[in-house]
Enzyme design. Structure first.
Site, PDB file in Angstrom:
ATOM      1  N   SER A   8      34.959  45.550  -5.448  1.00  0.00           N
ATOM      2  CA  SER A   8      34.328  46.223  -6.582  1.00  0.00           C
ATOM      3  C   SER A   8      35.240  46.210  -7.809  1.00  0.00           C
ATOM      4  CB  SER A   8      34.015  47.674  -6.218  1.00  0.00           C
ATOM      5  OG  SER A   8      33.301  47.739  -5.008  1.00  0.00           O
TER       6      SER A   8
HETATM    7  N1  SAH Z   1      35.593  48.751  -0.532  1.00  0.00           N
HETATM    8  C1  SAH Z   1      35.571  47.315  -0.580  1.00  0.00           C
HETATM    9  C2  SAH Z   1      34.258  46.816  -1.119  1.00  0.00           C
HETATM   10  C3  SAH Z   1      33.655  45.831  -0.182  1.00  0.00           C
HETATM   11  S1  SAH Z   1      31.971  45.387  -0.501  1.00  0.00           S
HETATM   12  C4  SAH Z   1      36.766  46.776  -1.326  1.00  0.00           C
HETATM   13  O1  SAH Z   1      37.619  47.529  -1.791  1.00  0.00           O
HETATM   14  O2  SAH Z   1      36.883  45.563  -1.405  1.00  0.00           O
HETATM   15  C5  SAH Z   1      31.134  46.338   0.749  1.00  0.00           C
HETATM   16  C6  SAH Z   1      31.453  45.999   2.169  1.00  0.00           C
HETATM   17  O3  SAH Z   1      30.568  46.769   2.984  1.00  0.00           O
HETATM   18  C7  SAH Z   1      31.232  44.553   2.595  1.00  0.00           C
HETATM   19  O4  SAH Z   1      32.419  44.045   3.096  1.00  0.00           O
HETATM   20  C8  SAH Z   1      30.159  44.635   3.685  1.00  0.00           C
HETATM   21  O5  SAH Z   1      30.339  43.704   4.737  1.00  0.00           O
HETATM   22  C9  SAH Z   1      30.351  46.055   4.180  1.00  0.00           C
HETATM   23  N2  SAH Z   1      29.220  46.638   4.881  1.00  0.00           N
HETATM   24  C10 SAH Z   1      27.891  46.507   4.641  1.00  0.00           C
HETATM   25  N3  SAH Z   1      27.188  47.222   5.534  1.00  0.00           N
HETATM   26  C11 SAH Z   1      28.072  47.834   6.362  1.00  0.00           C
HETATM   27  C12 SAH Z   1      27.961  48.703   7.493  1.00  0.00           C
HETATM   28  N4  SAH Z   1      26.769  49.092   7.993  1.00  0.00           N
HETATM   29  N5  SAH Z   1      29.097  49.127   8.092  1.00  0.00           N
HETATM   30  C13 SAH Z   1      30.323  48.760   7.640  1.00  0.00           C
HETATM   31  N6  SAH Z   1      30.496  47.935   6.580  1.00  0.00           N
HETATM   32  C14 SAH Z   1      29.381  47.473   5.950  1.00  0.00           C
END
Ligand code: SAH
Length: 207
Positions: free
Chosen positions: A51
């Site tokens: 993000s």
């Molecule tokens: N906080 C992260 C943002 C990653 S984007 C950072 O600092 O980079 C959001 C993430 O949520 C993705 O990697 C995606 O695979 C994950 N995601 C989506 N659904 C999910 C679920 N049900 N449980 C765990 N992770 C999930």
């Protein structure tokens, strides 16, 4: 980057200090490292993104706003969607204990690799469906969901401590808004809908 965050309205000095300390370039591919301190979302593989720094800082500021400084060292936080591990590292710099769950094995492994040189002893990465939370480690004083679902999973609401805050984007691929939930009492949750958001989808199960 921190100056940009101040301009974007981020005020919490501890959030700003954490943003200053955690090196974002360690969490993106080497080819993108030169752009790591721009206020942009960047690809992290598996169709997911890290993000924007201003989004991360704002979410952390809001989710911690009711937690006084002296209570943060004892507080426990949950992140759903570890991705590359960047936000998890920031959270671990701000509260006593952090659990972060990722459903994509390749990203869970990459986050582990990214975080190793930083040695973050108070952060535990879990592989699984974050919609279920981490019941054995609950209750949490702060919960941040980094992916957008069509509703906030009940398990996450149940795992909030009284007084805790949860932030989650809610909506589909086209329209999403950031939802702030406060658990005010044993069975009372209060919802405030904040601004529009743009996150990757919250998906069921693991991959
Ligand atoms: N906080 C992260 C943002 C990653 S984007 C950072 O600092 O980079 C959001 C993430 O949520 C993705 O990697 C995606 O695979 C994950 N995601 C989506 N659904 C999910 C679920 N049900 N449980 C765990 N992770 C999930």
């Amino acid at each position: 980057m921190v100056q940009d965050l101040r301009k974007a309205g981020v005020r919490d000095p501890h959030v700003l200090a954490a943003m200053q300390t955690v090196p974002r370039h360690l969490f993106v591919e080497p080819a993108l490292a030169s752009r790591a301190y721009e206020d942009v979302a960047l690809p992290i593989g598996h169709g997911q993104t890290i993000s924007r720094p201003s989004t991360v800082a704002r979410m952390l500021e809001i989710v911690l706003a009711r937690l006084p400084r002296e209570q943060r060292a004892r507080a426990r936080a949950l992140e759903v969607g570890t991705g590359c591990g960047y936000q998890a590292a920031l959270m671990a710099a701000l509260v006593g204990e952090v659990i972060s769950i990722e459903r994509v094995r390749g990203l869970h492994d990459a986050a582990r690799r990214n975080l190793r040189p930083l040695r973050v002893p108070n952060l535990r990465l879990m592989f699984g469906d974050g919609r279920l939370g981490a019941p054995s480690s609950a209750p949490f004083d702060a919960v941040v969901v980094a992916a957008a679902g069509d509703e906030i999973p009940d398990a996450l609401l149940e795992q909030m401590a009284p007084g805790a805050r949860l932030l989650a984007p809610v909506g589909d691929g086209v329209r999403q808004a950031l939802h702030l939930v406060e658990r005010n009492g044993d069975r009372t949750w209060e919802l405030t809908v904040l601004d529009e958001a743009r996150f990757v989808p919250l998906r069921p199960g693991t991959a």
